[in-house]
Design a protein around this motif. Structure first.
Motif, PDB file in Angstrom:
ATOM      1  N   THR A 171      68.695  29.720  49.403  1.00 56.51           N
ATOM      2  CA  THR A 171      68.293  30.437  48.183  1.00 56.51           C
ATOM      3  C   THR A 171      67.750  29.475  47.106  1.00 56.51           C
ATOM      4  O   THR A 171      67.152  29.911  46.134  1.00 56.51           O
ATOM      5  CB  THR A 171      69.493  31.216  47.609  1.00 56.51           C
ATOM      6  OG1 THR A 171      70.626  30.335  47.617  1.00 56.51           O
ATOM      7  CG2 THR A 171      69.809  32.450  48.422  1.00 56.51           C
ATOM      8  N   ASP A 172      67.981  28.163  47.295  1.00 60.66           N
ATOM      9  CA  ASP A 172      67.460  27.180  46.324  1.00 60.66           C
ATOM     10  C   ASP A 172      65.999  26.806  46.613  1.00 60.66           C
ATOM     11  O   ASP A 172      65.352  26.129  45.802  1.00 60.66           O
ATOM     12  CB  ASP A 172      68.282  25.872  46.382  1.00 60.66           C
ATOM     13  CG  ASP A 172      69.750  26.092  46.038  1.00 60.66           C
ATOM     14  OD1 ASP A 172      70.012  26.908  45.134  1.00 60.66           O
ATOM     15  OD2 ASP A 172      70.613  25.458  46.672  1.00 60.66           O
ATOM     16  N   LEU A 173      65.512  27.214  47.805  1.00 61.58           N
ATOM     17  CA  LEU A 173      64.175  26.769  48.221  1.00 61.58           C
ATOM     18  C   LEU A 173      63.079  27.077  47.193  1.00 61.58           C
ATOM     19  O   LEU A 173      62.287  26.175  46.860  1.00 61.58           O
ATOM     20  CB  LEU A 173      63.813  27.387  49.577  1.00 61.58           C
ATOM     21  CG  LEU A 173      64.343  26.625  50.806  1.00 61.58           C
ATOM     22  CD1 LEU A 173      64.265  27.496  52.053  1.00 61.58           C
ATOM     23  CD2 LEU A 173      63.578  25.324  51.012  1.00 61.58           C
ATOM     24  N   PRO A 174      63.006  28.310  46.662  1.00 62.38           N
ATOM     25  CA  PRO A 174      61.909  28.586  45.721  1.00 62.38           C
ATOM     26  C   PRO A 174      61.930  27.645  44.510  1.00 62.38           C
ATOM     27  O   PRO A 174      60.886  27.109  44.124  1.00 62.38           O
ATOM     28  CB  PRO A 174      62.145  30.045  45.301  1.00 62.38           C
ATOM     29  CG  PRO A 174      62.930  30.639  46.435  1.00 62.38           C
ATOM     30  CD  PRO A 174      63.789  29.527  46.967  1.00 62.38           C
ATOM     31  N   ALA A 175      63.125  27.388  43.945  1.00 58.89           N
ATOM     32  CA  ALA A 175      63.196  26.517  42.758  1.00 58.89           C
ATOM     33  C   ALA A 175      62.828  25.081  43.118  1.00 58.89           C
ATOM     34  O   ALA A 175      62.109  24.402  42.369  1.00 58.89           O
ATOM     35  CB  ALA A 175      64.606  26.574  42.161  1.00 58.89           C
ATOM     36  N   SER A 180      58.788  20.600  43.189  1.00 63.45           N
ATOM     37  CA  SER A 180      57.934  19.661  43.929  1.00 63.45           C
ATOM     38  C   SER A 180      56.468  19.892  43.585  1.00 63.45           C
ATOM     39  O   SER A 180      55.712  18.932  43.379  1.00 63.45           O
ATOM     40  CB  SER A 180      58.167  19.835  45.441  1.00 63.45           C
ATOM     41  OG  SER A 180      57.334  18.958  46.148  1.00 63.45           O
ATOM     42  N   ARG A 181      56.060  21.153  43.500  1.00 65.26           N
ATOM     43  CA  ARG A 181      54.654  21.437  43.167  1.00 65.26           C
ATOM     44  C   ARG A 181      54.314  20.939  41.774  1.00 65.26           C
ATOM     45  O   ARG A 181      53.223  20.429  41.526  1.00 65.26           O
ATOM     46  CB  ARG A 181      54.367  22.940  43.313  1.00 65.26           C
ATOM     47  CG  ARG A 181      54.263  23.370  44.777  1.00 65.26           C
ATOM     48  CD  ARG A 181      53.642  24.759  44.915  1.00 65.26           C
ATOM     49  NE  ARG A 181      54.536  25.792  44.429  1.00 65.26           N
ATOM     50  CZ  ARG A 181      55.479  26.388  45.169  1.00 65.26           C
ATOM     51  NH1 ARG A 181      55.634  26.064  46.432  1.00 65.26           N
ATOM     52  NH2 ARG A 181      56.250  27.317  44.652  1.00 65.26           N
ATOM     53  N   ASP A 187      54.363  21.246  47.947  1.00 61.14           N
ATOM     54  CA  ASP A 187      55.798  21.250  48.251  1.00 61.14           C
ATOM     55  C   ASP A 187      56.049  20.753  49.660  1.00 61.14           C
ATOM     56  O   ASP A 187      55.125  20.602  50.462  1.00 61.14           O
ATOM     57  CB  ASP A 187      56.411  22.643  48.013  1.00 61.14           C
ATOM     58  CG  ASP A 187      55.944  23.654  49.032  1.00 61.14           C
ATOM     59  OD1 ASP A 187      56.214  23.456  50.229  1.00 61.14           O
ATOM     60  OD2 ASP A 187      55.303  24.661  48.635  1.00 61.14           O
ATOM     61  N   ARG A 188      57.310  20.444  49.927  1.00 64.90           N
ATOM     62  CA  ARG A 188      57.741  19.941  51.239  1.00 64.90           C
ATOM     63  C   ARG A 188      58.860  20.846  51.736  1.00 64.90           C
ATOM     64  O   ARG A 188      59.908  20.388  52.185  1.00 64.90           O
ATOM     65  CB  ARG A 188      58.188  18.475  51.106  1.00 64.90           C
ATOM     66  CG  ARG A 188      57.081  17.590  50.576  1.00 64.90           C
ATOM     67  CD  ARG A 188      57.513  16.161  50.319  1.00 64.90           C
ATOM     68  NE  ARG A 188      57.636  15.387  51.540  1.00 64.90           N
ATOM     69  CZ  ARG A 188      57.721  14.038  51.566  1.00 64.90           C
ATOM     70  NH1 ARG A 188      57.700  13.344  50.441  1.00 64.90           N
ATOM     71  NH2 ARG A 188      57.823  13.396  52.712  1.00 64.90           N
ATOM     72  N   GLY A 189      58.593  22.173  51.610  1.00 60.58           N
ATOM     73  CA  GLY A 189      59.605  23.192  51.897  1.00 60.58           C
ATOM     74  C   GLY A 189      60.167  23.105  53.317  1.00 60.58           C
ATOM     75  O   GLY A 189      61.359  23.322  53.533  1.00 60.58           O
ATOM     76  N   THR A 224      63.080  14.626  44.821  1.00 60.92           N
ATOM     77  CA  THR A 224      62.217  14.859  43.661  1.00 60.92           C
ATOM     78  C   THR A 224      63.079  15.391  42.532  1.00 60.92           C
ATOM     79  O   THR A 224      63.927  16.255  42.763  1.00 60.92           O
ATOM     80  CB  THR A 224      61.117  15.893  44.011  1.00 60.92           C
ATOM     81  OG1 THR A 224      60.289  15.337  45.033  1.00 60.92           O
ATOM     82  CG2 THR A 224      60.252  16.217  42.817  1.00 60.92           C
ATOM     83  N   ALA A 225      62.869  14.861  41.334  1.00 61.39           N
ATOM     84  CA  ALA A 225      63.691  15.286  40.197  1.00 61.39           C
ATOM     85  C   ALA A 225      62.877  15.229  38.915  1.00 61.39           C
ATOM     86  O   ALA A 225      61.854  14.547  38.849  1.00 61.39           O
ATOM     87  CB  ALA A 225      64.911  14.368  40.085  1.00 61.39           C
ATOM     88  N   GLU A 226      63.370  15.957  37.907  1.00 64.10           N
ATOM     89  CA  GLU A 226      62.650  15.951  36.623  1.00 64.10           C
ATOM     90  C   GLU A 226      62.769  14.598  35.937  1.00 64.10           C
ATOM     91  O   GLU A 226      61.826  14.113  35.325  1.00 64.10           O
ATOM     92  CB  GLU A 226      63.210  17.052  35.710  1.00 64.10           C
ATOM     93  CG  GLU A 226      62.778  18.432  36.145  1.00 64.10           C
ATOM     94  CD  GLU A 226      63.237  19.514  35.177  1.00 64.10           C
ATOM     95  OE1 GLU A 226      63.849  19.183  34.123  1.00 64.10           O
ATOM     96  OE2 GLU A 226      62.983  20.692  35.489  1.00 64.10           O
TER      97      GLU A 226
END
Ligand SMILES: CC(C)(COP(=O)(O)OP(=O)(O)OC[C@H]1O[C@@H](n2cnc3c(N)ncnc32)[C@H](O)[C@@H]1OP(=O)(O)O)[C@@H](O)C(=O)NCCC(=O)NCCS
Length: 291
Positions: A171-175, A180-181, A187-189, A224-226
């Motif tokens: 469920t975290d995939l979309p966020a 990443s985008r 993204d690297r989904g 990847t992080a802010e």
């Protein structure tokens, strides 16, 4: 001494049955070049290299090729097709057949494939001490993008105030993909999904939202992080890094300094190279050994 003649080489697609021979070559090629320069080998033994290549050669998400000369395999190369950026490697040539043009043929084979698929770009990571691979990739058109430091160990600081790290869920995939985008432009989904299945993927939350993720804190994982703080929380949350270590962009001096003051050791320098689409991510990130 007479220079060795270029061998007759044919390139064909790899099959899972090639994993043992190619894994042995992969281990020896990396072991020899690292030992020559006084660095530890990327793979601890041939069985690990065989396992890695067996997984990649069996995957429909990778395009893999082998080079044959006089009826025997002399090298292999792989193309990661899981995102809009194609990742190249590991490429290895039998030490007895190196510097004779086989590597160039294997690189051209996966680059031709990538060009047919029209990805936005191709990327790879090379050992910075290795003149031959740097020369080969540069003459094939790859640009140097980022110096990297492979670091290993366990951080003294294990948590970062305000950051909560937990295992990633589907469920975290979309966020995570949206993050990443924003950072990389793609993204690297699929890789993250794989990390979630393998229970290696983590997310970090700050102020109630996801501010970073890692597919795995490992040689073959990316993060990847802010901000650096979010990435530090992810790095500090694990007991050890998988494989040779994690790849810290050396120009992110604040992060590298934090790693060093926290007891991590630099294992070896590497270089991220690319052809085509590339942007300098505005946040904090760790590439995998593929890109
Ligand atoms: C790196 C590797 C894949 C290259 O394959 P290879 O078959 O040995 O390389 P090739 O002969 O096809 O190409 C090497 C090129 O570099 C050139 N080269 C080699 N050393 C050089 C140097 N010091 N300076 C400039 N050019 C150099 C060669 O002249 C050749 O160029 P050319 O094709 O224009 O003649 C292989 O050596 C290998 O397996 N190394 C160990 C494992 C490894 O490092 N893999 C890469 C991981 S990123």
């Amino acid at each position: 001494m007479q220079p060795k003649a270029a061998p007759e080489v044919t390139i064909r697609q790899a099959t899972p049955a090639d994993s043992t021979t190619c894994g042995q070559i992969c281990y020896e090629a990396f072991h020899n070049i690292s030992a020559e320069h006084g660095f530890p080998a990327d793979f601890p033994g041939s069985e690990v290299a065989i396992r890695v290549l067996s997984t990649i050669f069996s995957s429909s998400q990778f395009y893999c090729v082998v080079a044959e000369s006089e009826g025997r395999i002399v090298g292999s190369n792989c193309l990661d097709e899981r995102s809009m950026i194609a990742g190249i490697g590991p490429i290895t040539i039998d030490p007895a057949a190196q510097n004779l043009g086989v590597g160039r043929r294997l690189m051209q084979a996966v680059m031709d494939r990538a060009n047919q698929l029209r990805p936005a770009g191709m990327r790879l990571v090379q050992a910075a001490f290795h003149n031959r691979s740097l020369a080969l990739y540069t003459t094939l058109g790859f640009d140097v993008r980022e110096p990297l430091s492979c670091v290993q160990g366990r951080t003294n600081e294990r948590t970062i105030p305000g950051c909560a790290v937990r295992p990633a869920q589907s469920t975290d995939l979309p966020a995570c993909n949206a993050l990443s985008r924003r950072m990389h432009g793609f993204d690297r989904g699929m890789e993250l999904e794989h990390g979630i299945e393998q229970n290696t993927a983590l997310v970090v939350e700050r102020a109630g939202r996801i501010t970073g993720y890692a597919s795995a804190l490992a040689f073959f994982g990316h993060a990847t992080a802010e901000t650096n703080l979010d990435l530090q929380a992810l790095i500090g949350a694990v007991e050890s890094f998988g494989g040779a270590g994690i790849l810290v962009p050396s120009r992110n001096t604040a992060l590298l300094r934090w790693c060093l003051f926290n007891g991590l050791k630099i294992v070896q320098p590497l270089t991220l190279m690319s052809i085509g689409f590339y942007n300098d991510p505005p946040g904090a990130w760790l590439p995998s050994i593929l890109f």
